[in-house]
Design an enzyme around this catalytic site. Structure first.
Site, PDB file in Angstrom:
ATOM      1  N   HIS A 339       0.840  -1.195   0.000  1.00 39.90           N
ATOM      2  CA  HIS A 339       0.000   0.000   0.000  1.00 39.90           C
ATOM      3  C   HIS A 339       0.877   1.248   0.000  1.00 39.90           C
ATOM      4  O   HIS A 339       2.092   1.163   0.088  1.00 39.90           O
ATOM      5  CB  HIS A 339      -0.857   0.031   1.275  1.00 39.90           C
ATOM      6  CG  HIS A 339      -1.893  -1.059   1.347  1.00 39.90           C
ATOM      7  ND1 HIS A 339      -3.216  -0.818   1.126  1.00 39.90           N
ATOM      8  CD2 HIS A 339      -1.797  -2.391   1.591  1.00 39.90           C
ATOM      9  CE1 HIS A 339      -3.902  -1.947   1.236  1.00 39.90           C
ATOM     10  NE2 HIS A 339      -3.047  -2.929   1.532  1.00 39.90           N
ATOM     11  N   GLU A 413       3.521   0.119   3.687  1.00 40.70           N
ATOM     12  CA  GLU A 413       3.016   1.425   3.251  1.00 40.70           C
ATOM     13  C   GLU A 413       4.213   2.149   2.663  1.00 40.70           C
ATOM     14  O   GLU A 413       5.146   2.502   3.385  1.00 40.70           O
ATOM     15  CB  GLU A 413       2.460   2.235   4.442  1.00 40.70           C
ATOM     16  CG  GLU A 413       1.236   1.647   5.126  1.00 40.70           C
ATOM     17  CD  GLU A 413      -0.065   1.909   4.375  1.00 40.70           C
ATOM     18  OE1 GLU A 413      -0.047   2.640   3.362  1.00 40.70           O
ATOM     19  OE2 GLU A 413      -1.098   1.356   4.805  1.00 40.70           O
TER      20      GLU A 413
HETATM   21 ZN    ZN Z   1      -3.993   1.087   0.817  1.00 42.32          ZN
END
Ligand code: ZN
Length: 452
Positions: A339, A413
């Site tokens: 992500h 992330e």
């Molecule tokens: Zn995401």
């Protein structure tokens, strides 16, 4: 976030016609020139049919305590589908970033001030970044056409990525193949790249990017890494050992419908595009639709929410395709779900604060992973379990993977920490991918040496 279907915004560009706006046109334009430019922008925007974000801002709030956090959470109810959290209210130590449409800026800033919530403007005008991104893509596309090449330092559309997958797998058929694991809600192919040097049903590593469609840096990273695997295989002895014992599967466009929509209509779309009779809002958050912890805290039952979990676990074809593929394969040992943004490496659980049985091993591996990443360009990542590092989130990919027996399950992330957020300039694709590759390589090396 506003949905086109039920809360139509002003026509793209329309607001720009109404007079002076924040951001507006560049300096040095005469009023006539500036009007001409606005009209051109208007015509082009209408022709493209894309949502216009002129004057929309991303505000950052550093909440001091739980009470301030809950005041921020209240904004979602006070301004339903208006305030789009890019980094949601999680814990006082983490910033909250939210996109506020131009039309709501005054109200929202008043609300923040009246509650002594201090904010800064992270992005002054989202449309300026979107225009830059579109121009960079157009420049790169011209160059690619003239050289018949593929630029790993540019963002691409779904069609371009799928074409690249075809030529990439054809060119490196000794090492890579393409598998269609299912079809999306809008009937697009869901494709996975398989990197294998042979054997049958070897231990396997799963990597997915783009489950949230607006996180464009993740798709670009997946593409760069795929190319890295084929180019480094002959030179990198660790990679060679990995690929001689294990297969690597990469799903680059995990949410093809959402991704196509980010190009055609709304660059900031996060969910998939499923619709159901009687429900006016479109899309399910594919990272809340997994079985483990489904329906718990950190997911939403309101179909209009950005974290809508869907009507049932695995109700979404994009999720069930992966579940069936991974379960059917039966020999996956690691999973990395990618992500953006926030610069974090995390492991289960997300749905509960309870530490997983091999928490200590995952903690140490995450630490090594972040260290390897940092060595490449000095980028700082934080790490830890999802629920203690970020927030409680239920029905997420890595929790499902972990509870399905994949004990090396990680969620990344990627860059940045908020300067550009989801609109990371293409100039950062290669460095982001390079450091992410070293992080993933660290995990795969550990998996190789710790068979189970
Ligand atoms: Zn995401």
């Amino acid at each position: 976030m506003a949905k086109l279907e039920e809360s139509p915004r002003s026509l793209p560009g329309e607001r720009s016609m109404q007079g002076p706006r924040g951001g507006g046109t560049g300096p040095g334009l005469s009023p006539v020139g500036s009007r001409t430019l606005l009209i051109c922008t208007f015509i082009l925007a209408v022709a493209w049919g894309q949502m216009n974000f002129t004057g929309d801002q991303v505000l950052r709030v550093l909440a001091k305590d739980e009470k301030q956090l809950s005041l921020l959470r209240d904004l979602e109810g006070l301004k339903p589908q208006k305030v789009d959290f890019w980094r949601g209210p999680a814990r006082p130590s983490l910033p909250v970033d939210m996109r506020v449409p131009f039309s709501e800026l005054h109200d929202v800033k008043d609300y923040l001030k009246s509650h002594n919530l201090v904010y800064t403007v992270m992005i002054k005008d989202i449309q300026v970044l979107l225009d830059e991104e579109r121009d960079a893509m157009a420049r790169s596309r011209r160059l690619e056409r003239s050289t018949s090449g593929f630029s790993y330092s540019s963002y691409h559309t779904l069609e371009e990525i799928y074409n690249w997958i075809d030529s990439f797998t054809a060119e490196h058929s000794n090492l890579v193949s393409k598998i269609r694991i299912g079809n999306s809600f809008e009937n697009r192919s869901i494709l996975v790249l398989k990197f294998s040097t042979g054997g049958s049903n070897r231990r396997a590593v799963w990597i997915d990017t783009g489950i949230h469609s607006r996180e464009w840096i993740t798709h670009a990273t997946g593409i760069w890494i795929s190319n890295k695997i084929v180019s480094a295989y002959g030179k990198d002895h660790v990679l060679k050992k990995i690929l001689n014992a294990m297969d690597i599967f990469i799903e680059i466009v995990t949410n093809p419908d959402g991704f196509a929509f980010t190009h055609s209509m709304n660059r900031l779309w996060r969910k998939n595009k499923s619709s159901r009779p009687g429900i006016s809002c479109i899309g399910v958050d594919l990272n809340r639709n997994w079985k483990t912890g489904f329906g718990g805290n950190g997911s939403n039952k309101n179909p209009c929410s950005e974290t809508y979990r869907g009507p049932a676990p695995q109700s979404e074809p994009e999720v069930s395709a992966i579940v069936e593929f991974i379960t059917g394969h039966g020999n996956f040992k690691a999973l990395v779900s990618i992500h953006s943004y926030s610069q974090m490496v995390m492991y289960p659980y997300g749905h509960s604060l309870e530490p997983v049985p091999n928490h200590e091993e995952l903690f140490n591996l995450a630490k090594d992973t972040v260290k390897a990443l940092h060595k490449v360009h000095g980028t700082e990542y934080t790490f830890g379990s999802i629920s203690t590092t970020l927030y409680t989130a239920s029905g997420i990919t890595v929790d499902w993977a972990y509870d399905s027996g994949i004990k090396y399950a990680f969620s990344f992330e990627l860059r940045d920490t908020g300067q550009y957020g989801f609109l990371l300039p293409a100039s950062q694709i290669v460095p982001t991918a390079q450091e992410t590759w070293m992080a993933i390589r660290t995990i795969m090396k550990h998996v190789l040496r710790h068979p189970y």
